[in-house]
Design an enzyme around this catalytic site. Structure first.
Site, mmCIF file in Angstrom:
data_model
loop_
_atom_site.group_PDB
_atom_site.id
_atom_site.type_symbol
_atom_site.label_atom_id
_atom_site.label_comp_id
_atom_site.label_asym_id
_atom_site.label_seq_id
_atom_site.Cartn_x
_atom_site.Cartn_y
_atom_site.Cartn_z
ATOM 1 N N HIS A 1 19.623 -26.888 6.951
ATOM 2 C CA HIS A 1 20.322 -27.250 5.724
ATOM 3 C C HIS A 1 21.753 -27.731 5.919
ATOM 4 O O HIS A 1 22.415 -28.110 4.962
ATOM 5 C CB HIS A 1 20.349 -26.051 4.767
HETATM 6 C C1 UD1 Z 1 26.328 -23.219 1.301
HETATM 7 C C2 UD1 Z 1 27.438 -22.862 2.292
HETATM 8 C C3 UD1 Z 1 26.854 -22.743 3.694
HETATM 9 C C4 UD1 Z 1 25.685 -21.772 3.707
HETATM 10 C C5 UD1 Z 1 24.679 -22.207 2.663
HETATM 11 C C6 UD1 Z 1 23.505 -21.254 2.604
HETATM 12 C C7 UD1 Z 1 29.649 -23.783 1.746
HETATM 13 C C8 UD1 Z 1 30.669 -24.760 2.158
HETATM 14 N N1 UD1 Z 1 28.460 -23.900 2.345
HETATM 15 O O1 UD1 Z 1 25.835 -24.488 1.653
HETATM 16 O O2 UD1 Z 1 27.842 -22.263 4.563
HETATM 17 O O3 UD1 Z 1 25.106 -21.787 4.994
HETATM 18 O O4 UD1 Z 1 25.327 -22.235 1.376
HETATM 19 O O5 UD1 Z 1 22.481 -21.742 1.784
HETATM 20 O O6 UD1 Z 1 29.935 -22.933 0.930
HETATM 21 N N2 UD1 Z 1 21.678 -26.468 -4.811
HETATM 22 C C9 UD1 Z 1 20.649 -26.242 -5.681
HETATM 23 N N3 UD1 Z 1 20.481 -24.971 -6.147
HETATM 24 C C10 UD1 Z 1 21.269 -23.947 -5.787
HETATM 25 C C11 UD1 Z 1 22.314 -24.178 -4.889
HETATM 26 C C12 UD1 Z 1 22.520 -25.450 -4.413
HETATM 27 O O7 UD1 Z 1 19.898 -27.141 -6.034
HETATM 28 O O8 UD1 Z 1 21.037 -22.815 -6.253
HETATM 29 C C13 UD1 Z 1 21.852 -27.831 -4.262
HETATM 30 C C14 UD1 Z 1 22.843 -28.661 -5.057
HETATM 31 O O9 UD1 Z 1 22.407 -29.980 -5.029
HETATM 32 C C15 UD1 Z 1 24.118 -28.542 -4.254
HETATM 33 C C16 UD1 Z 1 23.576 -28.465 -2.827
HETATM 34 O O10 UD1 Z 1 22.354 -27.739 -2.943
HETATM 35 O O11 UD1 Z 1 24.991 -29.598 -4.435
HETATM 36 C C17 UD1 Z 1 24.482 -27.766 -1.866
HETATM 37 O O12 UD1 Z 1 24.859 -26.472 -2.352
HETATM 38 P P1 UD1 Z 1 26.271 -25.827 -1.914
HETATM 39 O O13 UD1 Z 1 26.372 -24.445 -2.434
HETATM 40 O O14 UD1 Z 1 27.381 -26.760 -2.228
HETATM 41 O O15 UD1 Z 1 26.189 -25.812 -0.348
HETATM 42 P P2 UD1 Z 1 24.997 -25.343 0.619
HETATM 43 O O16 UD1 Z 1 24.513 -26.524 1.349
HETATM 44 O O17 UD1 Z 1 23.999 -24.497 -0.092
#
Ligand code: UD1
Length: 369
Positions: free
Chosen positions: A210
Protein backbone atom coordinates in the site's frame (compact mmCIF):
# COMPACT_ATOMS: atom_id res chain seq x y z
CA UNK A 1 -4.63 10.05 47.43
CA UNK A 2 -2.78 11.67 44.47
CA UNK A 3 -4.87 13.19 41.68
CA UNK A 4 -5.74 10.74 38.88
CA UNK A 5 -3.52 11.03 35.83
CA UNK A 6 -5.58 12.16 32.83
CA UNK A 7 -4.46 10.70 29.53
CA UNK A 8 -5.72 11.34 26.02
CA UNK A 9 -4.55 8.80 23.48
CA UNK A 10 -4.89 9.44 19.78
CA UNK A 11 -5.38 6.98 16.94
CA UNK A 12 -6.17 7.52 13.29
CA UNK A 13 -5.10 4.71 10.99
CA UNK A 14 -5.32 0.93 10.95
CA UNK A 15 -1.85 0.18 12.41
CA UNK A 16 -2.57 2.60 15.28
CA UNK A 17 -5.59 0.56 16.35
CA UNK A 18 -3.49 -2.59 16.71
CA UNK A 19 -1.05 -0.69 18.94
CA UNK A 20 -3.58 1.10 21.13
CA UNK A 21 -5.63 -2.01 22.03
CA UNK A 22 -3.26 -3.32 24.75
CA UNK A 23 -2.64 0.21 26.05
CA UNK A 24 -6.40 0.72 26.58
CA UNK A 25 -6.61 -2.61 28.43
CA UNK A 26 -3.68 -1.78 30.71
CA UNK A 27 -5.16 1.61 31.55
CA UNK A 28 -8.57 0.11 32.25
CA UNK A 29 -7.04 -2.07 34.96
CA UNK A 30 -5.86 1.12 36.65
CA UNK A 31 -9.06 3.13 36.60
CA UNK A 32 -8.52 4.23 40.19
CA UNK A 33 -5.26 5.88 39.18
CA UNK A 34 -5.84 6.96 35.59
CA UNK A 35 -8.63 8.38 33.48
CA UNK A 36 -8.44 7.83 29.76
CA UNK A 37 -10.00 9.54 26.77
CA UNK A 38 -9.61 7.79 23.44
CA UNK A 39 -9.65 10.06 20.39
CA UNK A 40 -10.07 8.69 16.84
CA UNK A 41 -9.08 11.28 14.26
CA UNK A 42 -11.05 9.53 11.51
CA UNK A 43 -8.01 9.27 9.17
CA UNK A 44 -9.20 5.74 8.40
CA UNK A 45 -12.98 5.50 8.31
CA UNK A 46 -14.07 2.54 6.12
CA UNK A 47 -15.72 -0.13 8.24
CA UNK A 48 -13.09 -2.67 7.23
CA UNK A 49 -10.21 -0.26 7.95
CA UNK A 50 -11.48 0.95 11.30
CA UNK A 51 -14.61 -0.34 13.10
CA UNK A 52 -13.75 -3.99 12.39
CA UNK A 53 -10.46 -3.51 14.23
CA UNK A 54 -12.16 -1.89 17.21
CA UNK A 55 -14.62 -4.79 17.37
CA UNK A 56 -12.07 -7.57 16.86
CA UNK A 57 -9.56 -6.16 19.35
CA UNK A 58 -12.14 -5.06 21.96
CA UNK A 59 -10.98 -1.47 21.78
CA UNK A 60 -13.43 0.77 23.63
CA UNK A 61 -15.58 3.01 21.45
CA UNK A 62 -13.63 6.26 20.95
CA UNK A 63 -14.82 8.97 23.30
CA UNK A 64 -14.32 11.49 20.53
CA UNK A 65 -14.17 11.09 16.75
CA UNK A 66 -12.73 14.03 14.84
CA UNK A 67 -14.01 12.69 11.50
CA UNK A 68 -11.21 14.25 9.47
CA UNK A 69 -11.26 11.64 6.67
CA UNK A 70 -8.97 11.59 3.65
CA UNK A 71 -7.17 14.48 2.00
CA UNK A 72 -3.74 15.69 0.99
CA UNK A 73 -1.14 15.49 3.75
CA UNK A 74 -1.53 19.19 4.51
CA UNK A 75 -5.31 19.05 4.60
CA UNK A 76 -5.45 15.87 6.70
CA UNK A 77 -2.83 17.13 9.17
CA UNK A 78 -4.32 20.63 9.43
CA UNK A 79 -7.89 19.36 9.87
CA UNK A 80 -6.72 17.02 12.63
CA UNK A 81 -4.85 19.83 14.37
CA UNK A 82 -7.80 22.19 14.28
CA UNK A 83 -10.20 19.64 15.67
CA UNK A 84 -7.79 18.17 18.23
CA UNK A 85 -6.89 21.59 19.66
CA UNK A 86 -10.49 21.99 20.85
CA UNK A 87 -10.34 18.59 22.54
CA UNK A 88 -7.13 19.48 24.41
CA UNK A 89 -8.47 22.87 25.47
CA UNK A 90 -11.66 21.29 26.74
CA UNK A 91 -10.11 18.28 28.48
CA UNK A 92 -6.76 19.67 29.73
CA UNK A 93 -5.06 16.25 29.94
CA UNK A 94 -1.79 15.60 31.78
CA UNK A 95 -0.48 13.56 28.86
CA UNK A 96 -1.27 13.03 25.21
CA UNK A 97 -0.13 9.60 24.07
CA UNK A 98 0.50 9.07 20.35
CA UNK A 99 1.45 5.91 18.49
CA UNK A 100 3.32 5.11 15.28
CA UNK A 101 4.07 7.47 12.45
CA UNK A 102 0.91 8.42 10.59
CA UNK A 103 -0.36 11.93 9.90
CA UNK A 104 -2.62 11.76 12.96
CA UNK A 105 0.48 11.13 15.14
CA UNK A 106 2.34 14.29 14.19
CA UNK A 107 -0.81 16.41 14.10
CA UNK A 108 -1.78 15.50 17.68
CA UNK A 109 1.80 15.91 18.91
CA UNK A 110 2.15 19.42 17.52
CA UNK A 111 -1.16 20.54 19.00
CA UNK A 112 -0.43 19.16 22.46
CA UNK A 113 3.11 20.52 22.69
CA UNK A 114 2.06 24.01 21.62
CA UNK A 115 -0.52 23.96 24.42
CA UNK A 116 2.16 22.93 26.93
CA UNK A 117 0.77 19.39 27.33
CA UNK A 118 3.27 16.56 27.72
CA UNK A 119 3.46 14.00 24.92
CA UNK A 120 4.50 10.36 25.07
CA UNK A 121 5.31 8.61 21.80
CA UNK A 122 4.85 4.84 21.57
CA UNK A 123 7.07 3.28 18.89
CA UNK A 124 9.63 6.07 18.98
CA UNK A 125 13.08 6.01 17.38
CA UNK A 126 12.26 4.12 14.21
CA UNK A 127 14.31 5.49 11.31
CA UNK A 128 14.40 4.49 7.67
CA UNK A 129 16.75 7.44 6.94
CA UNK A 130 14.57 8.01 3.88
CA UNK A 131 13.03 11.45 3.99
CA UNK A 132 10.92 10.74 0.90
CA UNK A 133 8.67 8.66 3.17
CA UNK A 134 5.92 10.71 4.80
CA UNK A 135 6.19 8.42 7.84
CA UNK A 136 9.89 9.27 8.32
CA UNK A 137 9.03 12.96 8.45
CA UNK A 138 6.24 12.24 10.94
CA UNK A 139 8.52 10.12 13.13
CA UNK A 140 11.42 12.56 13.27
CA UNK A 141 9.20 15.52 14.06
CA UNK A 142 7.18 13.65 16.66
CA UNK A 143 10.27 12.30 18.43
CA UNK A 144 12.04 15.64 18.39
CA UNK A 145 9.35 17.33 20.52
CA UNK A 146 7.94 14.46 22.64
CA UNK A 147 8.65 14.26 26.38
CA UNK A 148 8.74 10.48 26.69
CA UNK A 149 9.95 8.17 23.96
CA UNK A 150 8.93 4.53 24.24
CA UNK A 151 11.13 2.39 22.01
CA UNK A 152 10.65 -1.21 20.88
CA UNK A 153 14.32 -2.24 20.64
CA UNK A 154 17.81 -0.99 21.37
CA UNK A 155 18.43 0.15 17.74
CA UNK A 156 15.56 2.58 18.07
CA UNK A 157 16.90 3.90 21.39
CA UNK A 158 20.32 4.31 19.78
CA UNK A 159 18.83 6.30 16.88
CA UNK A 160 17.41 8.75 19.39
CA UNK A 161 20.68 8.99 21.32
CA UNK A 162 22.48 9.65 18.02
CA UNK A 163 20.14 12.57 17.46
CA UNK A 164 21.07 14.04 20.83
CA UNK A 165 17.90 13.10 22.72
CA UNK A 166 18.33 13.16 26.50
CA UNK A 167 18.61 9.53 27.59
CA UNK A 168 16.25 10.15 30.52
CA UNK A 169 13.42 10.56 28.01
CA UNK A 170 14.04 7.20 26.30
CA UNK A 171 12.37 4.10 27.73
CA UNK A 172 12.97 0.78 26.02
CA UNK A 173 9.75 -1.06 26.79
CA UNK A 174 9.47 -3.60 23.97
CA UNK A 175 7.03 -3.99 21.12
CA UNK A 176 3.41 -3.13 21.80
CA UNK A 177 2.26 -4.66 18.51
CA UNK A 178 3.48 -8.01 19.83
CA UNK A 179 1.27 -7.56 22.92
CA UNK A 180 -1.67 -7.70 20.53
CA UNK A 181 -0.42 -10.81 18.75
CA UNK A 182 0.19 -12.57 22.08
CA UNK A 183 -3.25 -11.64 23.42
CA UNK A 184 -4.95 -12.89 20.25
CA UNK A 185 -3.10 -16.13 19.51
CA UNK A 186 -6.14 -18.28 20.25
CA UNK A 187 -8.47 -16.23 18.04
CA UNK A 188 -5.84 -16.16 15.31
CA UNK A 189 -5.69 -19.97 15.51
CA UNK A 190 -9.48 -20.20 15.25
CA UNK A 191 -9.85 -17.77 12.32
CA UNK A 192 -8.69 -20.28 9.71
CA UNK A 193 -9.53 -18.30 6.53
CA UNK A 194 -7.49 -20.67 4.34
CA UNK A 195 -10.09 -23.39 4.31
CA UNK A 196 -12.71 -21.15 2.69
CA UNK A 197 -10.27 -20.25 -0.09
CA UNK A 198 -9.18 -23.86 -0.63
CA UNK A 199 -5.62 -23.11 0.46
CA UNK A 200 -3.33 -25.48 2.31
CA UNK A 201 -1.14 -24.29 5.19
CA UNK A 202 2.41 -23.37 4.10
CA UNK A 203 1.44 -23.63 0.44
CA UNK A 204 0.64 -20.03 -0.39
CA UNK A 205 2.10 -16.59 -0.21
CA UNK A 206 0.40 -13.69 1.59
CA UNK A 207 0.81 -10.23 0.03
CA UNK A 208 0.06 -6.70 1.25
CA UNK A 209 1.08 -3.58 -0.64
CA UNK A 210 0.00 0.00 0.00
CA UNK A 211 2.95 2.40 0.16
CA UNK A 212 2.66 5.37 -2.21
CA UNK A 213 6.19 4.55 -3.44
CA UNK A 214 5.00 1.11 -4.63
CA UNK A 215 1.45 1.72 -5.77
CA UNK A 216 1.15 5.33 -6.89
CA UNK A 217 3.48 5.07 -9.93
CA UNK A 218 1.99 3.22 -12.89
CA UNK A 219 5.19 1.48 -14.06
CA UNK A 220 5.98 0.26 -10.54
CA UNK A 221 2.50 -1.11 -9.96
CA UNK A 222 2.47 -2.71 -13.44
CA UNK A 223 5.67 -4.54 -12.64
CA UNK A 224 4.34 -5.66 -9.27
CA UNK A 225 1.18 -6.98 -10.84
CA UNK A 226 3.11 -8.90 -13.46
CA UNK A 227 5.47 -10.35 -10.82
CA UNK A 228 2.53 -11.48 -8.69
CA UNK A 229 0.88 -13.03 -11.77
CA UNK A 230 4.06 -15.02 -12.53
CA UNK A 231 4.44 -16.04 -8.89
CA UNK A 232 0.83 -17.22 -8.65
CA UNK A 233 1.54 -19.82 -11.33
CA UNK A 234 4.02 -21.46 -8.93
CA UNK A 235 2.49 -20.65 -5.54
CA UNK A 236 -1.05 -19.46 -4.78
CA UNK A 237 -1.16 -15.80 -3.74
CA UNK A 238 -3.56 -14.14 -1.28
CA UNK A 239 -3.67 -10.38 -1.69
CA UNK A 240 -6.07 -8.23 0.37
CA UNK A 241 -5.87 -4.80 -1.24
CA UNK A 242 -5.75 -1.55 0.75
CA UNK A 243 -8.24 1.07 -0.60
CA UNK A 244 -5.32 3.16 -1.93
CA UNK A 245 -4.00 0.15 -3.85
CA UNK A 246 -7.41 -0.85 -5.17
CA UNK A 247 -7.94 2.72 -6.37
CA UNK A 248 -4.64 2.69 -8.26
CA UNK A 249 -5.25 -0.77 -9.74
CA UNK A 250 -8.50 0.57 -11.18
CA UNK A 251 -6.97 3.85 -12.33
CA UNK A 252 -4.13 2.08 -14.17
CA UNK A 253 -6.41 -0.64 -15.63
CA UNK A 254 -4.56 -3.42 -13.84
CA UNK A 255 -7.43 -4.88 -11.87
CA UNK A 256 -8.66 -7.25 -14.55
CA UNK A 257 -5.18 -8.73 -15.03
CA UNK A 258 -4.98 -9.58 -11.34
CA UNK A 259 -8.51 -10.92 -11.23
CA UNK A 260 -7.90 -13.16 -14.24
CA UNK A 261 -5.19 -15.16 -12.45
CA UNK A 262 -6.89 -18.30 -11.10
CA UNK A 263 -4.45 -18.82 -8.22
CA UNK A 264 -4.34 -15.18 -7.18
CA UNK A 265 -7.01 -14.33 -4.62
CA UNK A 266 -7.58 -10.59 -4.59
CA UNK A 267 -9.55 -9.69 -1.46
CA UNK A 268 -10.95 -6.60 0.23
CA UNK A 269 -9.10 -5.53 3.42
CA UNK A 270 -9.34 -8.38 5.92
CA UNK A 271 -9.79 -8.34 9.69
CA UNK A 272 -6.95 -8.51 12.22
CA UNK A 273 -7.42 -12.18 13.09
CA UNK A 274 -7.80 -13.18 9.44
CA UNK A 275 -4.67 -11.26 8.49
CA UNK A 276 -2.61 -12.79 11.28
CA UNK A 277 -3.93 -16.24 10.48
CA UNK A 278 -3.03 -15.83 6.80
CA UNK A 279 0.45 -14.68 7.86
CA UNK A 280 0.98 -17.43 10.41
CA UNK A 281 0.03 -20.22 8.02
CA UNK A 282 1.73 -18.91 4.88
CA UNK A 283 4.96 -20.16 3.34
CA UNK A 284 6.08 -16.56 3.05
CA UNK A 285 4.83 -13.00 3.14
CA UNK A 286 5.51 -10.22 0.63
CA UNK A 287 4.75 -6.78 2.04
CA UNK A 288 5.62 -3.13 2.27
CA UNK A 289 3.93 -2.72 5.66
CA UNK A 290 5.93 -1.77 8.74
CA UNK A 291 4.05 -3.82 11.31
CA UNK A 292 3.95 -6.99 9.26
CA UNK A 293 7.76 -7.08 9.23
CA UNK A 294 7.55 -7.41 13.01
CA UNK A 295 4.62 -9.81 13.12
CA UNK A 296 6.37 -12.20 10.70
CA UNK A 297 9.52 -12.07 12.82
CA UNK A 298 7.51 -12.88 15.92
CA UNK A 299 5.68 -15.74 14.19
CA UNK A 300 8.85 -17.06 12.50
CA UNK A 301 7.46 -16.64 8.96
CA UNK A 302 9.82 -15.53 6.16
CA UNK A 303 9.07 -12.02 4.94
CA UNK A 304 10.19 -10.19 1.80
CA UNK A 305 9.77 -6.45 2.21
CA UNK A 306 9.46 -4.60 -1.09
CA UNK A 307 11.28 -1.44 -0.12
CA UNK A 308 14.84 -0.08 -0.45
CA UNK A 309 15.10 0.34 3.32
CA UNK A 310 13.38 -0.45 6.58
CA UNK A 311 12.93 1.47 9.80
CA UNK A 312 12.85 -1.93 11.50
CA UNK A 313 16.34 -3.38 10.81
CA UNK A 314 16.04 -5.64 13.87
CA UNK A 315 13.61 -7.76 11.80
CA UNK A 316 16.50 -8.46 9.41
CA UNK A 317 19.35 -8.86 11.90
CA UNK A 318 17.35 -10.83 14.48
CA UNK A 319 14.31 -11.90 12.50
CA UNK A 320 12.95 -13.39 9.29
CA UNK A 321 12.86 -10.29 7.09
CA UNK A 322 14.80 -9.31 3.96
CA UNK A 323 14.52 -6.40 1.55
CA UNK A 324 13.88 -6.61 -2.20
CA UNK A 325 13.07 -4.29 -5.07
CA UNK A 326 10.17 -4.96 -7.42
CA UNK A 327 12.77 -6.04 -10.00
CA UNK A 328 14.45 -8.68 -7.83
CA UNK A 329 11.31 -9.78 -5.99
CA UNK A 330 10.97 -13.09 -7.85
CA UNK A 331 14.60 -13.96 -7.18
CA UNK A 332 14.15 -13.19 -3.50
CA UNK A 333 10.99 -15.26 -3.27
CA UNK A 334 12.75 -18.16 -4.97
CA UNK A 335 15.56 -18.13 -2.46
CA UNK A 336 13.10 -18.02 0.44
CA UNK A 337 11.25 -21.00 -1.06
CA UNK A 338 14.52 -22.93 -1.38
CA UNK A 339 15.47 -22.19 2.19
CA UNK A 340 12.01 -22.74 3.63
CA UNK A 341 12.82 -26.14 5.07
CA UNK A 342 15.85 -25.14 7.03
CA UNK A 343 14.91 -22.11 9.10
CA UNK A 344 16.95 -21.68 12.19
CA UNK A 345 14.71 -20.33 14.93
CA UNK A 346 16.25 -17.07 16.10
CA UNK A 347 15.76 -15.57 19.52
CA UNK A 348 13.27 -12.71 19.56
CA UNK A 349 14.41 -9.17 20.36
CA UNK A 350 14.21 -8.47 24.11
CA UNK A 351 10.81 -7.52 25.54
CA UNK A 352 8.75 -8.66 22.56
CA UNK A 353 6.82 -10.58 25.15
CA UNK A 354 3.29 -9.25 25.51
CA UNK A 355 4.08 -7.01 28.50
CA UNK A 356 4.88 -3.72 26.75
CA UNK A 357 1.63 -1.84 27.43
CA UNK A 358 1.86 -2.51 31.17
CA UNK A 359 5.44 -1.24 31.20
CA UNK A 360 4.38 1.95 29.38
CA UNK A 361 1.52 2.63 31.78
CA UNK A 362 3.83 2.04 34.75
CA UNK A 363 6.29 4.65 33.46
CA UNK A 364 3.52 7.19 32.86
CA UNK A 365 2.23 6.72 36.39
CA UNK A 366 5.71 6.98 37.91
CA UNK A 367 6.20 10.29 36.09
CA UNK A 368 2.91 11.55 37.47
CA UNK A 369 3.57 10.70 41.10
C1 UD1 B 1 -1.67 5.58 6.16
C2 UD1 B 1 -0.33 5.98 6.77
C3 UD1 B 1 0.68 4.85 6.57
C4 UD1 B 1 0.13 3.54 7.09
C5 UD1 B 1 -1.21 3.28 6.45
C6 UD1 B 1 -1.83 1.99 6.96
C7 UD1 B 1 0.19 8.38 6.68
C8 UD1 B 1 1.06 9.39 6.06
N1 UD1 B 1 0.22 7.16 6.13
O1 UD1 B 1 -1.48 5.44 4.77
O2 UD1 B 1 1.86 5.15 7.26
O3 UD1 B 1 1.04 2.51 6.77
O4 UD1 B 1 -2.09 4.38 6.75
O5 UD1 B 1 -2.98 1.64 6.24
O6 UD1 B 1 -0.48 8.68 7.65
N2 UD1 B 1 -8.97 5.34 2.13
C9 UD1 B 1 -10.21 4.77 2.08
N3 UD1 B 1 -10.78 4.40 3.26
C10 UD1 B 1 -10.18 4.57 4.45
C11 UD1 B 1 -8.91 5.14 4.50
C12 UD1 B 1 -8.31 5.54 3.33
O7 UD1 B 1 -10.79 4.58 1.02
O8 UD1 B 1 -10.77 4.19 5.48
C13 UD1 B 1 -8.31 5.71 0.85
C14 UD1 B 1 -8.55 7.16 0.47
O9 UD1 B 1 -8.63 7.22 -0.92
C15 UD1 B 1 -7.29 7.85 0.93
C16 UD1 B 1 -6.24 6.77 0.70
O10 UD1 B 1 -6.91 5.54 0.99
O11 UD1 B 1 -7.01 9.02 0.24
C17 UD1 B 1 -5.03 6.89 1.56
O12 UD1 B 1 -5.39 6.98 2.95
P1 UD1 B 1 -4.43 7.77 3.98
O13 UD1 B 1 -4.94 7.61 5.36
O14 UD1 B 1 -4.18 9.15 3.49
O15 UD1 B 1 -3.05 7.03 3.82
P2 UD1 B 1 -2.72 5.46 3.79
O16 UD1 B 1 -2.20 5.14 2.45
O17 UD1 B 1 -3.84 4.64 4.32
Amino acid sequence: MPKKIKIISVVGARPNFVKIAPFCKSLMRLNETASHILVHTGQHYDHKMSQEFFDALDIPKPDINLDVGSGSHAVQTADTMKAFENVCLEEQPDWVVVVGDVNSTIAATLVAKKLGIKVAHIEAGLRSFDMTMPEEINRRLTDSISDLLFTHCSDASQNLLNEGVDKEKIKMVGNIMIDTVVANLEKIEKANPCEKLGLKNSEYCFVTMHRPSNVDAKDKLESLVSTLSILSKKLPVVFPAHPRTLGRLKEFNLLEQLKSEPALKLLEPVSYHTTLSFIKNSMLVITDSGGIQEETTFLGVPCVTVRPNTERPVTITDGTNRLASVDDLLESVKSVMNESNNHEKKALPPLWDGGTADRIVQVLIEYHE
